[in-house]
Motif scaffolding. Sequence first.
Motif, PDB file in Angstrom:
ATOM      1  N   LYS A 292      16.473 103.863 128.016  1.00 30.66           N
ATOM      2  CA  LYS A 292      16.018 103.782 129.396  1.00 30.66           C
ATOM      3  C   LYS A 292      16.843 104.741 130.248  1.00 30.66           C
ATOM      4  O   LYS A 292      17.947 105.065 129.830  1.00 30.66           O
ATOM      5  CB  LYS A 292      16.123 102.356 129.924  1.00 30.66           C
ATOM      6  CG  LYS A 292      17.569 101.873 130.090  1.00 30.66           C
ATOM      7  CD  LYS A 292      17.586 100.533 130.762  1.00 30.66           C
ATOM      8  CE  LYS A 292      17.541 100.678 132.252  1.00 30.66           C
ATOM      9  NZ  LYS A 292      18.824 100.378 132.894  1.00 30.66           N
TER      10      LYS A 292
ATOM     11  N   HIS B 151      18.715  97.399 125.601  1.00 30.23           N
ATOM     12  CA  HIS B 151      19.868  96.848 124.877  1.00 30.23           C
ATOM     13  C   HIS B 151      19.971  95.321 125.024  1.00 30.23           C
ATOM     14  O   HIS B 151      20.637  94.674 124.236  1.00 30.23           O
ATOM     15  CB  HIS B 151      21.163  97.571 125.245  1.00 30.23           C
ATOM     16  CG  HIS B 151      21.764  97.142 126.546  1.00 30.23           C
ATOM     17  ND1 HIS B 151      21.298  97.571 127.748  1.00 30.23           N
ATOM     18  CD2 HIS B 151      22.806  96.324 126.832  1.00 30.23           C
ATOM     19  CE1 HIS B 151      22.017  97.033 128.725  1.00 30.23           C
ATOM     20  NE2 HIS B 151      22.953  96.268 128.191  1.00 30.23           N
TER      21      HIS B 151
ATOM     22  N   ASP C 195      16.060  99.306 137.546  1.00 30.42           N
ATOM     23  CA  ASP C 195      17.215  99.361 136.656  1.00 30.42           C
ATOM     24  C   ASP C 195      17.323  98.104 135.779  1.00 30.42           C
ATOM     25  O   ASP C 195      17.751  98.185 134.630  1.00 30.42           O
ATOM     26  CB  ASP C 195      18.495  99.509 137.500  1.00 30.42           C
ATOM     27  CG  ASP C 195      19.742  99.701 136.649  1.00 30.42           C
ATOM     28  OD1 ASP C 195      19.725 100.609 135.806  1.00 30.42           O
ATOM     29  OD2 ASP C 195      20.712  98.953 136.828  1.00 30.42           O
TER      30      ASP C 195
ATOM     31  N   HIS D 276      15.151  94.683 131.431  1.00 27.71           N
ATOM     32  CA  HIS D 276      15.929  93.582 130.862  1.00 27.71           C
ATOM     33  C   HIS D 276      15.380  92.192 131.234  1.00 27.71           C
ATOM     34  O   HIS D 276      15.158  91.351 130.363  1.00 27.71           O
ATOM     35  CB  HIS D 276      17.396  93.670 131.293  1.00 27.71           C
ATOM     36  CG  HIS D 276      18.035  95.002 131.002  1.00 27.71           C
ATOM     37  ND1 HIS D 276      17.734  95.731 129.880  1.00 27.71           N
ATOM     38  CD2 HIS D 276      18.956  95.719 131.682  1.00 27.71           C
ATOM     39  CE1 HIS D 276      18.462  96.851 129.889  1.00 27.71           C
ATOM     40  NE2 HIS D 276      19.207  96.865 130.975  1.00 27.71           N
TER      41      HIS D 276
ATOM     42  N   LYS E 283      24.324  93.236 141.698  1.00 28.71           N
ATOM     43  CA  LYS E 283      25.669  93.775 141.455  1.00 28.71           C
ATOM     44  C   LYS E 283      26.623  93.204 142.491  1.00 28.71           C
ATOM     45  O   LYS E 283      26.204  92.717 143.536  1.00 28.71           O
ATOM     46  CB  LYS E 283      25.640  95.300 141.553  1.00 28.71           C
ATOM     47  CG  LYS E 283      24.708  95.934 140.519  1.00 28.71           C
ATOM     48  CD  LYS E 283      25.230  97.249 140.012  1.00 28.71           C
ATOM     49  CE  LYS E 283      24.309  97.870 138.982  1.00 28.71           C
ATOM     50  NZ  LYS E 283      24.521  97.394 137.618  1.00 28.71           N
TER      51      LYS E 283
ATOM     52  N   GLN F 156      25.706  85.694 128.355  1.00 31.02           N
ATOM     53  CA  GLN F 156      27.004  86.345 128.377  1.00 31.02           C
ATOM     54  C   GLN F 156      27.749  85.941 129.615  1.00 31.02           C
ATOM     55  O   GLN F 156      27.091  85.682 130.625  1.00 31.02           O
ATOM     56  CB  GLN F 156      26.859  87.874 128.344  1.00 31.02           C
ATOM     57  CG  GLN F 156      26.088  88.416 129.527  1.00 31.02           C
ATOM     58  CD  GLN F 156      25.761  89.888 129.405  1.00 31.02           C
ATOM     59  OE1 GLN F 156      25.698  90.441 128.329  1.00 31.02           O
ATOM     60  NE2 GLN F 156      25.546  90.552 130.510  1.00 31.02           N
TER      61      GLN F 156
HETATM   62  C1  BG6 Z   1      22.023  98.753 132.261  1.00 32.68           C
HETATM   63  C2  BG6 Z   1      21.906  99.041 133.718  1.00 32.68           C
HETATM   64  O1  BG6 Z   1      20.788  98.936 131.628  1.00 32.68           O
HETATM   65  O2  BG6 Z   1      22.462  97.414 132.070  1.00 32.68           O
HETATM   66  C3  BG6 Z   1      23.225  98.785 134.422  1.00 32.68           C
HETATM   67  O3  BG6 Z   1      21.519 100.386 133.907  1.00 32.68           O
HETATM   68  C4  BG6 Z   1      23.743  97.407 134.112  1.00 32.68           C
HETATM   69  O4  BG6 Z   1      23.102  98.965 135.823  1.00 32.68           O
HETATM   70  C5  BG6 Z   1      23.731  97.135 132.620  1.00 32.68           C
HETATM   71  O5  BG6 Z   1      25.070  97.307 134.610  1.00 32.68           O
HETATM   72  C6  BG6 Z   1      24.080  95.699 132.313  1.00 32.68           C
HETATM   73  O6  BG6 Z   1      24.259  95.548 130.940  1.00 32.68           O
HETATM   74  P1  BG6 Z   1      25.224  94.446 130.337  1.00 32.68           P
HETATM   75  O7  BG6 Z   1      25.059  94.584 128.864  1.00 32.68           O
HETATM   76  O8  BG6 Z   1      26.589  94.754 130.827  1.00 32.68           O
HETATM   77  O9  BG6 Z   1      24.718  93.135 130.865  1.00 32.68           O
END
Ligand code: BG6
Length: 487
Positions: A148, A178, A235, A240, A334, A372
């Motif tokens: 992405k 991810h 984002d 996600h 955030k 998490q």
């Molecule tokens: C990413 C976003 O895909 O995922 C980020 O671009 C974000 O902005 C991140 O911080 C969060 O991932 P994780 O694995 O830390 O929850």
Amino acid sequence: VSRVIPVDTFDLVIFGGTGDLARRKILPGLFRRFCAGQIPSDARIIGAARGEMDNDAYREIVAEAVREFSGSHHCEDGTLEGFLEKLSYAHVDARGEDGWETLKQLMSRDGRIEAFYFSVAPGLFGDIAKRLHAHGMVSPTCRVVVEKPFGRDLQSARELNQTLAQHFDESQIYRIDHYLGKETVQNLMAVRFGNVLFEPLWNSQYIDHIQITVAETVGVGGRGEYYDRSGAMRDMVQNHLMQLLCLIAMEPPAKFDPDAVRDEKLKVIRALEPVMPHHVVRGQYMAGEDEDAHPDYRTAVGDPRSKTESFIAMKVNLANWRWAGTPFYLRTGKRMSARSSEIAVVFKPLPHTIFEDVEHGTNRNVLAIQLQPNEGITMDVTIKEPGPGGMRLIDVPLDMTFAEALGPEVEDPPDAYERLIMDVIRGNQTLFMRGDEVEAAWAWTDPIIAGWEARGDVPKPYESGGSGPVEADQLMARDGLIWREIT
Ligand code: BG6
């Protein structure tokens, strides 16, 4: 607990091999798999990028990245050297002819698995694919991995899909989200479809509503330029949170195979109702106490008039038999109070209670899946308060923190990238997004974003280190609900 299933040997080319993602995630992930003994001894990892350097210089960059980002790992002395030996470097120009033949020479072309990781800006996907093709490096079994952002709207995602489709079959394309590689996210499917307990109750008859929260403490950091063009919707939500929603809401696939799972997820996305403007709250974080260390959003992105959201909360409905009448509340932001991702399935109250104690127990079960940190699952149940005080009720969590239940090995589970890269090598697309899924997700988010733009919507300020704007609480309050605490 951690069984290592060997993979066949491979050549993995990482375009953008010196970039941020490669250094933070891909290479440290590969190193950890190496430490776990999963990387075959004759596997090759080739970093490809524009700069000129020799293998030694590249290995030095990778060694530094591994030291900084691979976290605690169970590696003996000397292992890093073993890992570095697998690495080589190719200088290639994605937009020119330089370096492609050298890259080809570096690959063994002896029928082993070949994977190309496009860890580059999407604008380069087409250039790289075209040159791989022209230089005879695209075989029917090779794989390509893309990251992405996969487009910024339906139109651009379609174009990317079409570009990739000119050179690769869909079965060769691995689009990474991810979140699908996270341990507990996969556990969602195991819990739902591996137990008889939950599935009969998994519908609007028994479930009141579902809350999905992905809270982060970090701000936009050094990614201001990218982030300000995206915002939380593009984002985080379009990918996600949407994936989490799909796994919670989908019908049981006939089997755990890539297309069966992805067909069901696609049906969920297509069943999403358009979102009413008053069901969305956007926010932008204010400065933290130490303004220099934690500037406000607009300062962080360098645009005093930015209208991009760093927080979003929304109420989402699914128009299908299983879920009509059970809203999903999504929230991500955030600079919130804690880094915590949780899915809470809140069951309906009992139809009738036989106990007189109305004050204490809530008569409401909540299944909370903590993604998490501290991966685990809790189920709030109402029981009798111990002691002689009569039939007084209390809610207690049945707690299954995986680290406690399964032992210390799960305290350091494979990072999402480790798992996903190994899935690419294995040729398993289950945890990757299919092209039509991504397009359907954009088709749902586009009108929401277009609505904000048309109305000139301005995000509500919210306190750094808090739980988002007060309007997000009001969104819930209107339905007689409250958000789960972010802990
Ligand atoms: C990413 C976003 O895909 O995922 C980020 O671009 C974000 O902005 C991140 O911080 C969060 O991932 P994780 O694995 O830390 O929850």
